[in-house]
Design a protein around this motif. Structure first.
Motif, PDB file in Angstrom:
ATOM      1  N   SER A 189      -5.332 -13.435  -9.618  1.00 42.11           N
ATOM      2  CA  SER A 189      -5.912 -12.239  -8.784  1.00 42.11           C
ATOM      3  C   SER A 189      -5.021 -12.455  -7.082  1.00 42.11           C
ATOM      4  O   SER A 189      -3.878 -12.900  -6.961  1.00 42.11           O
ATOM      5  N   PRO A 190      -5.341 -11.097  -6.654  1.00 40.06           N
ATOM      6  CA  PRO A 190      -4.556 -10.213  -5.060  1.00 40.06           C
ATOM      7  C   PRO A 190      -5.209 -10.992  -4.031  1.00 40.06           C
ATOM      8  O   PRO A 190      -6.303 -11.307  -5.114  1.00 40.06           O
ATOM      9  N   LEU A 191      -4.644 -11.681  -3.193  1.00 45.03           N
ATOM     10  CA  LEU A 191      -5.326 -11.846  -2.417  1.00 45.03           C
ATOM     11  C   LEU A 191      -6.646 -10.962  -1.899  1.00 45.03           C
ATOM     12  O   LEU A 191      -6.546 -10.588  -1.512  1.00 45.03           O
ATOM     13  N   SER A 192      -7.509 -12.297  -2.044  1.00 45.03           N
ATOM     14  CA  SER A 192      -8.780 -11.544  -1.720  1.00 45.03           C
ATOM     15  C   SER A 192      -9.220 -11.627   0.596  1.00 45.03           C
ATOM     16  O   SER A 192      -8.038 -11.562   1.096  1.00 45.03           O
ATOM     17  N   ARG A 193     -10.144 -10.281   0.278  1.00 40.47           N
ATOM     18  CA  ARG A 193      -9.754  -9.610   1.960  1.00 40.47           C
ATOM     19  C   ARG A 193     -10.667  -9.662   2.661  1.00 40.47           C
ATOM     20  O   ARG A 193     -11.557  -9.562   4.113  1.00 40.47           O
ATOM     21  N   ALA A 194     -12.100 -11.338   2.474  1.00 43.12           N
ATOM     22  CA  ALA A 194     -12.540 -12.187   2.656  1.00 43.12           C
ATOM     23  C   ALA A 194     -12.057 -12.853   4.074  1.00 43.12           C
ATOM     24  O   ALA A 194     -10.674 -12.887   4.289  1.00 43.12           O
ATOM     25  N   GLY A 195     -13.464 -12.537   4.951  1.00 42.22           N
ATOM     26  CA  GLY A 195     -12.927 -12.996   6.114  1.00 42.22           C
ATOM     27  C   GLY A 195     -12.545 -11.832   7.008  1.00 42.22           C
ATOM     28  O   GLY A 195     -12.212 -11.751   8.300  1.00 42.22           O
ATOM     29  N   GLY A 196     -12.827 -10.444   6.904  1.00 41.45           N
ATOM     30  CA  GLY A 196     -11.591  -9.245   7.026  1.00 41.45           C
ATOM     31  C   GLY A 196     -10.432  -8.990   7.606  1.00 41.45           C
ATOM     32  O   GLY A 196      -9.060  -9.385   6.978  1.00 41.45           O
ATOM     33  N   ALA A 197      -9.774  -7.812   8.224  1.00 39.82           N
ATOM     34  CA  ALA A 197      -8.462  -7.521   8.456  1.00 39.82           C
ATOM     35  C   ALA A 197      -8.665  -8.078   9.822  1.00 39.82           C
ATOM     36  O   ALA A 197      -8.603  -8.892  10.334  1.00 39.82           O
ATOM     37  N   GLY A 198      -7.032  -8.067  10.047  1.00 44.36           N
ATOM     38  CA  GLY A 198      -6.048  -8.813  10.777  1.00 44.36           C
ATOM     39  C   GLY A 198      -5.236  -9.928  10.874  1.00 44.36           C
ATOM     40  O   GLY A 198      -5.411 -10.190   9.654  1.00 44.36           O
ATOM     41  N   PHE A 199      -4.284  -9.882  11.459  1.00 43.89           N
ATOM     42  CA  PHE A 199      -3.716 -11.009  11.912  1.00 43.89           C
ATOM     43  C   PHE A 199      -3.627 -12.404  11.442  1.00 43.89           C
ATOM     44  O   PHE A 199      -3.516 -13.285  10.105  1.00 43.89           O
ATOM     45  N   PHE A 200      -5.175 -13.515  11.989  1.00 41.84           N
ATOM     46  CA  PHE A 200      -5.413 -14.704  11.519  1.00 41.84           C
ATOM     47  C   PHE A 200      -6.009 -14.948  10.525  1.00 41.84           C
ATOM     48  O   PHE A 200      -5.443 -15.682   9.415  1.00 41.84           O
ATOM     49  N   PRO A 201      -7.235 -13.754  10.189  1.00 41.07           N
ATOM     50  CA  PRO A 201      -7.395 -14.066   8.710  1.00 41.07           C
ATOM     51  C   PRO A 201      -6.408 -14.306   7.495  1.00 41.07           C
ATOM     52  O   PRO A 201      -6.407 -14.957   6.663  1.00 41.07           O
TER      53      PRO A 201
END
Length: 404
Positions: free
Chosen positions: A97-109
């Motif tokens: 599975s591709p990396l989830s988008r959990a945690g939101g967008a942005g550099f640190f997530p």
């Protein structure tokens, strides 16, 4: 003539025997084994340079980003190796599975998701151990091409079997673990969004309902206080109206509290709570429950609000004249079936109500099944995990005051 024949026979005996033709599968395996060395050198160098650079830069702020970028590259390398195994070895492995988008967008997530990616780390391990194996397979295959030709098909098959084991072990999804993790992350997002939506609804109901009514009530009582000495009759009338407003505010607060978690559900359980819910439904509804004891409080709450939402949908949209609710337990599942004789056409594809309900049930390993042909009737089946409530430790006090 005799001398020529004799010399020709001697020359034929001196020639090596013809080589057996190899199958297409064997040739593809040979190509795969010969490619192990150059690709192994490339991937090993990339891995070593990446780790060395990340270690040198670990004292700076760009150390972790370099490490994450390298893991992204290792993930791409694993994708390439799975493709090579598919083409040359006939080994078909599902993509992780591709990396989830959990945690939101942005550099640190993104940084955290990449550094905790098991697929990238396993691909990096594959790149490291591939080099010594590539040297061995390249040497054996090259020698076999010129010296051990009769044994080449068996050697190629044996060596590529080890390759297949390595690819399966390091580059394939770990028994669906990555998919399960991605699903759990998606479910977490669904639960979080649902909870946020419920909080916004409660805030809106308080602001537009009970809070506005209480503010108006305070203003009316202030006016009544001013008129108390000048016009007692008008003040008494205003107090009487304020009393009515208090009753309405209390009713709104009770309804709001019931929407958060009804007291009857906590005190008496699911069957009595659904019976009270059935009594408030505008469509005549029958209720049949066959549950031996109470499930966990969380499952009770989900079952209650699911039935509540579905009965509201029946009242608003189905044009039904009769509805039925049944609950029973089958092994470790709680099953709920709601039927109505309305116009049908219920689906999760139009609107957001049933789709959101299905997502919320899925987040707790539940299931929503809909059978609603145009013209009706509609049958909706809900499955929830039956989770027994956690045991609570009770204490009894003896006559001398000690607990046991």
């Amino acid at each position: 003539m005799t001398e020529r024949s004799t010399s020709g026979a001697a020359a034929a005996e001196a020639l090596p025997p013809p080589r057996a033709a190899l199958s297409g599968t064997t040739w593809r395996e040979i190509v795969h084994l010969l490619l192990n060395l150059p690709l192994g050198i490339f991937s090993f160098v990339c891995a070593v340079v990446w780790v060395f650079a990340a270690a040198l830069l670990s004292v700076t702020v760009i150390g972790l980003p370099v490490l994450a970028a390298g893991l992204t590259g290792m993930r791409a390398l694993g994708r390439w190796e799975r493709g090579r195994a598919r083409v040359l070895l006939g080994l078909r492995i599902e993509e992780p599975s591709p990396l989830s988008r959990a945690g939101g967008a942005g550099f640190f997530p993104w940084l955290w998701r990449t550094l905790s990616d098991p697929v990238g780390w396993r691909s990096a391990l594959f790149a490291v151990i591939r080099l010594p194996w590539g040297v061995l397979t390249f040497a054996i295959t090259l020698v076999s091409l010129f010296v051990l030709w009769p044994l080449l098909p068996w050697l190629a098959r044996l060596l590529t079997q080890v390759d297949r084991v390595m690819v399966r072990g390091l580059l394939s999804p770990s028994d669906g673990l990555e998919r399960r993790i991605a699903q759990l992350r998606t479910d977490k997002e669904t639960v979080t969004d649902t909870a946020s939506g419920d909080l916004r609804r409660i805030e809106r109901d308080l602001h537009d309902g009970a809070q506005a009514r209480l503010v108006a009530l305070a203003m009316d009582l202030g006016l009544a206080k001013e008129k108390l000495t000048e016009d007692p009759e008008a003040a008494a009338k205003m107090v009487d109206e304020a009393h009515g407003e208090v009753k309405l505010a209390l009713q709104e607060l009770r309804d709001l509290a019931r929407g958060i978690h009804p007291a009857i559900l906590t005190d008496r359980g699911l069957a009595p709570a659904l019976s009270a819910l059935r009594a408030r439904c505008t469509v005549p509804t029958t209720l049949h429950t066959e549950i031996p004891h109470r499930p966990a409080p969380a499952i009770e709450a989900i079952a209650y609000f699911t039935v509540s939402e579905l009965l509201q949908n029946i009242s608003k949209h189905s044009h039904a004249t009769q509805a039925d609710v049944e609950l029973w337990r089958t092994k470790n599942r709680l099953l709920i079936q709601i039927t109505d004789n309305g116009q049908g056409g219920a689906t999760t594809h139009t609107g957001t109500g049933l789709k959101g309900l299905a997502d919320r049930l899925n987040s707790v390993d539940g299931l929503l099944l809909i059978h609603s042909p145009p013209g009706g009737p509609t049958t909706i089946t809900i499955e929830l995990p039956w989770r027994d409530p956690q045991p609570t430790h009770t204490h009894t006090r003896t006559d001398n005051g000690s607990e046991r």
